[in-house]
Design an enzyme around this catalytic site. Sequence first.
Site, mmCIF file in Angstrom:
data_model
loop_
_atom_site.group_PDB
_atom_site.id
_atom_site.type_symbol
_atom_site.label_atom_id
_atom_site.label_comp_id
_atom_site.label_asym_id
_atom_site.label_seq_id
_atom_site.Cartn_x
_atom_site.Cartn_y
_atom_site.Cartn_z
ATOM 1 N N CYS A 240 46.599 78.787 64.107
ATOM 2 C CA CYS A 240 47.698 78.690 63.149
ATOM 3 C C CYS A 240 48.385 80.048 63.107
ATOM 4 O O CYS A 240 48.339 80.807 64.073
ATOM 5 C CB CYS A 240 47.179 78.256 61.770
ATOM 6 N N VAL A 241 48.990 80.399 62.009
ATOM 7 C CA VAL A 241 49.763 81.646 61.933
ATOM 8 C C VAL A 241 48.875 82.872 62.030
ATOM 9 O O VAL A 241 49.241 83.872 62.631
ATOM 10 C CB VAL A 241 50.582 81.689 60.620
#
Length: 478
Positions: free
Chosen positions: A27-28
């Site tokens: 993810c981020v």
Amino acid sequence: MPKYEQQVNEILEAIGGEENIDKVTHCVTRLRLALHDESKVDVDKLEAIDIVKGSFSTSGQFQIIIGQGTVDQVYRDLIEMTDIGESSKQDVKDASAQKMNPFQRAIKTLADIFIPILPAIVTAGLLLGLNNILAGEGIFGFISDELADQSIIDVYPQWSGLADMIFVIAHAAFAFLPALIGWSAVKRFGGSDLLGIVLGLILVHPDLLSAWEYAGAVEDGNVPVWNLFGFDVEAIGYQGQVLPVLFASLLLAKIELALRKRVPDAIQMLVVAPVALLVTGLVTFILIGPITFALGNGITAGFLWLFDMAPAIGGLLYGILYAPLVVTGMHHVFLAVDLQLTGSGDGTFLWPILALSNIAQGSAALAVIFLTKSENLKGLSSTSAVSAYLGVTEPAMFGVNIRYKFPFVIAIMSSATAATFISLNQVLAASVGVGGLPAILSILPGDMPAFFVGMLIAFFMPIILMLIYGKLFMKEKL
């Protein structure tokens, strides 16, 4: 040559080797892995790697915190250096779900349903908070007693049109909440999301008696009914309700999928959707709706009773439990309760406690800056604290607080103290918004002063307790 070749090799060695990885994505800020055996992970060895800022396991996934930007390159290097292959987030979720027990899968299902609609709910909550500031009585109470019962639009009526428009824009997501839930739930259960929207809209059709008017209609004895072959079925809507549309969506998806397997392709358009919606609608109005409507109202009444009869106990318990609920993923259950409270009552007393818990976790992480020599940990503490103050606590909780244990405990103590205070003062939020410092926008205007005091407790108490703990009990810095 991969940029992070050495670090990737160290990560692989720490987590039990390439063969221990089933699926991996990112993810981020984090690598997300579905591992065959998490017991093979050497956490101390993993977190000693210079680019690793923490790790945790949740919902069957093992997650390694790397940091924004860096994690993307690390993931590409990992894929290049191994034979694992790329996976989507859904691939990792599906692989992780296989390791869950039935209860964990049920919680995950709720999360999968509610997380996609959160942006709409939070946006609506923020806009509704803006409307509350303009139209809420008591906003000037701190200035003088004469203005105590007046709103901004009472004093400045030229703003009333803008307030009305904002209310329409903001309230739409809550007025048509069953449509949002229907879309997400039917999609999650494998059916057509468009049919889910239609199902949700059916449950709030304007020809039905609004759920908000139901109690008054029962009292007056004029609840409208349909007569079906001698049986009376109440013609009521389910505005602001969560459970009816959840169970109806499950039924709709099951019927649709069963029909698609059995009905020839040539006539599916004529048969599948009409039959699925008709059967689901009939069963919902006759059976699912009345039962779940009573159940949802019973759950709401239970929470109302607790916070009315013993607000200090209710606030203390929820303040203590909320952060551990986040660790297990069970906090998603209470989002449904929050939506039920805002939809069928005057506001929610649970969500303000959530906001204070987030602030407390952020401050506990922030205080680690003063207790560590590690520049890496200082950077993680500061960025994760900001994230928590803006409503996303996982980096602070899993990357810092749970990792060192005592910050997590101190954050819970502070959250419980602040929660007890606002519960004693009966603080309510008109809607679900951003669960951190911006949360005050969603609080009813008359409750904002008390909530602000709660925010001060949640913000400063963890920092003070962390510094005291560091001074008295820590022999050396982290």
